[in-house]
Enzyme design. Structure first.
Site, mmCIF file in Angstrom:
data_model
loop_
_atom_site.group_PDB
_atom_site.id
_atom_site.type_symbol
_atom_site.label_atom_id
_atom_site.label_comp_id
_atom_site.label_asym_id
_atom_site.label_seq_id
_atom_site.Cartn_x
_atom_site.Cartn_y
_atom_site.Cartn_z
ATOM 1 N N ARG A 35 -6.890 14.634 -16.500
ATOM 2 C CA ARG A 35 -7.162 13.880 -17.732
ATOM 3 C C ARG A 35 -7.453 14.801 -18.910
ATOM 4 N NH1 ARG A 35 -10.723 9.141 -14.892
ATOM 5 N NH2 ARG A 35 -8.975 7.774 -14.455
ATOM 6 N N LYS A 198 -4.502 -7.270 -1.602
ATOM 7 C CA LYS A 198 -4.666 -8.715 -1.720
ATOM 8 C C LYS A 198 -3.760 -9.384 -2.735
ATOM 9 C CE LYS A 198 -9.466 -8.755 -0.304
ATOM 10 N NZ LYS A 198 -10.832 -9.031 -0.730
ATOM 11 N N GLY A 354 -3.746 2.675 -9.557
ATOM 12 C CA GLY A 354 -4.446 3.484 -8.564
ATOM 13 C C GLY A 354 -3.663 3.975 -7.361
ATOM 14 N N GLY A 377 -6.967 0.071 -14.479
ATOM 15 C CA GLY A 377 -7.277 -1.285 -14.946
ATOM 16 C C GLY A 377 -6.573 -1.652 -16.242
HETATM 17 P P1 AMP Z 1 -4.934 -2.483 -4.024
HETATM 18 O O1 AMP Z 1 -6.147 -1.792 -4.562
HETATM 19 O O2 AMP Z 1 -5.031 -3.958 -3.985
HETATM 20 O O3 AMP Z 1 -3.657 -1.977 -4.663
HETATM 21 O O4 AMP Z 1 -4.878 -2.092 -2.483
HETATM 22 C C1 AMP Z 1 -4.633 -0.791 -2.027
HETATM 23 C C2 AMP Z 1 -5.118 -0.680 -0.609
HETATM 24 O O5 AMP Z 1 -4.475 -1.654 0.178
HETATM 25 C C3 AMP Z 1 -4.829 0.633 0.029
HETATM 26 O O6 AMP Z 1 -6.034 1.310 0.250
HETATM 27 C C4 AMP Z 1 -4.143 0.268 1.343
HETATM 28 O O7 AMP Z 1 -4.641 0.983 2.438
HETATM 29 C C5 AMP Z 1 -4.469 -1.196 1.495
HETATM 30 N N1 AMP Z 1 -3.469 -1.886 2.312
HETATM 31 C C6 AMP Z 1 -2.141 -1.790 2.216
HETATM 32 N N2 AMP Z 1 -1.537 -2.522 3.157
HETATM 33 C C7 AMP Z 1 -2.507 -3.106 3.871
HETATM 34 C C8 AMP Z 1 -2.506 -3.981 5.008
HETATM 35 N N3 AMP Z 1 -1.366 -4.392 5.553
HETATM 36 N N4 AMP Z 1 -3.689 -4.386 5.479
HETATM 37 C C9 AMP Z 1 -4.836 -3.968 4.919
HETATM 38 N N5 AMP Z 1 -4.905 -3.155 3.851
HETATM 39 C C10 AMP Z 1 -3.749 -2.714 3.333
#
Ligand code: AMP
Length: 396
Positions: A35, A198, A354, A377
């Site tokens: 950064r 999610k 991220g 974000g």
């Molecule tokens: P996000 O912050 O929502 O983009 O989520 C990223 C995180 O989702 C990463 O740390 C991944 O390890 C996790 N992730 C990806 N696929 C899965 C899965 N099938 N089940 C649980 N966690 C997951």
């Protein structure tokens, strides 16, 4: 709107909001200076134009005023080295110390102010505090894309005191140009790759993209909410039961709008959330009891690679599986390789948010995609179609 490339900085003091929120170890040594390096072109532009620079930033999340751990003084030596000059430091960002340091600046000088968040007024967006910051400079430059979604004193309110003399720095304009290229001027076919844990975190983005894209590729944990919504058996996979209807709505909107939406046909499943888990390969809609989907399977990898490689614009947010564990990194890696291959064939690819950034870095592909956003974000909100207060304050 004023432009940093054409502005005459001669004899001017430029107050620049940078994002120097870098990680420090227990000895206060910077462990990743990305950064800081990102801000160097903007600083050098002002200096080479005959101006002086006043830098302001936050660092970490100080709770109750000043704390040594969060002091920006720890950055002075490294910044001095990167700029090949002696950076001055003011022990406060407002008040007597800041004012006298700013007043004595000569063209070519750089002053770093102490952490803005040592004052509660920063995050509160206090008018009087912003006015004091504004009094230090003749022109305001916002170069902190990472905080552009916050209406803080230094990111938004301060701009009101520079009705004419305000502009974006190079980090900001680079990010905005790149996202606008994707959201407003995408060459078709346009494919959005949405992964991560999610559905709930991505609904607004998917909804906003629905009118713009040709293909939406789904991966990661959210695949299993979709699979369950389609009547599938998903074992102990991550599922948001309260989002089943949302998943169905997304699928029907996609159908209405002629957007191809891809759910992984197969998955690699583990008997626990662990790199050493016992794994099985199965259909995403037929996962055995006691197993959870932790990566997309080889058939989905192949299908996704083909869609990606036939795209002209690609937006990628979120991993396809638990890529932090080597047993479940394959899907994310194959998507990263496909994005790189499409880019090599002339597609424009933006990777942001991220974990997908961490993924392209993990597979050493960051320089094989068109743009890697540092936004976090701010990028997600911009992709949701929200006008970022820090951006609006410069443009209006
Ligand atoms: P996000 O912050 O929502 O983009 O989520 C990223 C995180 O989702 C990463 O740390 C991944 O390890 C996790 N992730 C990806 N696929 C899965 C899965 N099938 N089940 C649980 N966690 C997951």
């Amino acid at each position: 709107m004023k432009n940093i490339d054409t502005y005459n900085f001669s004899g001017k003091k430029a107050l620049i909001r940078v994002d120097f929120n870098v990680p420090l170890n227990a000895e206060h040594v910077i462990t990743d200076d990305t950064r800081i390096r990102a801000a160097i072109p903007t600083i050098n532009k002002v200096l080479s134009g005959g101006g002086s620079v006043i830098l302001m930033s936050h660092l970490g999340r100080p709770k109750d005023g000043p704390a040594n751990k969060y002091s920006l003084k720890h950055l002075v030596a490294h910044l001095s080295q990167l700029l090949s000059l002696n950076v001055k430091f003011a022990e406060d960002c407002t008040g007597e110390k800041a004012t006298s340091a700013a007043t004595s600046l000569k063209p070519g000088d750089v002053l770093l102010l102490e952490n803005l968040r040592f004052h509660k007024q920063e995050e509160a967006g206090a008018e009087e505090f912003a006015k004091q910051l504004a009094s230090l400079g003749d022109v305001y430059i916002n170069d902190a894309f990472g905080t552009a979604h916050r209406a803080h004193a230094s990111t938004t309110i301060v701009a009101h005191f520079f009705p004419e003399e305000k502009m974006f720095g190079y980090v900001m304009s680079g990010e905005l140009n790149s996202i606008d290229k994707v959201l407003k001027n995408a060459e078709r076919p346009f494919t959005a790759i949405m992964g991560g844990a999610k559905v709930s975190g991505k609904i607004s983005i998917i909804t906003n993209l629905m009118d713009k894209v040709d293909n939406i590729i789904i991966g990661g944990g959210m695949s299993y909410t979709f699979a369950k919504a389609l009547g599938g058996k998903v074992g102990s996979s991550l599922v948001e039961d309260d989002r089943i209807q949302t998943a169905l709505d997304i699928l029907s909107t996609a159908k209405e709008k002629g957007v191809n939406i891809y759910i992984p046909s197969d998955s690699i499943c583990g008997d626990k959330f662990d790199n050493a888990a016992k794994t099985v390969h199965c259909l995403t809609i037929d996962i055995p009891d006691g197993y959870m989907g932790l990566d997309i399977g080889p058939q989905a990898e192949e299908e996704y690679a083909s869609v990606i490689e036939n795209s002209k614009t690609i937006l990628w947010n979120g991993p396809m599986g638990v890529f932090e564990m080597s047993s479940f990194e394959s899907g994310t890696k194959s998507v990263a390789l496909a994005v790189a291959a499409a880019t090599a064939k002339g597609a424009y690819s933006l990777v942001g948010g991220g974990d997908s950034v961490a993924a392209v870095n993990q597979f050493h592909l960051a320089d094989k995609v068109s743009y890697v956003s540092t936004g976090g974000g701010a990028l997600l909100e911009y992709m949701e179609g929200i006008e970022l207060p820090g951006v609006k304050a410069i443009r209006e």
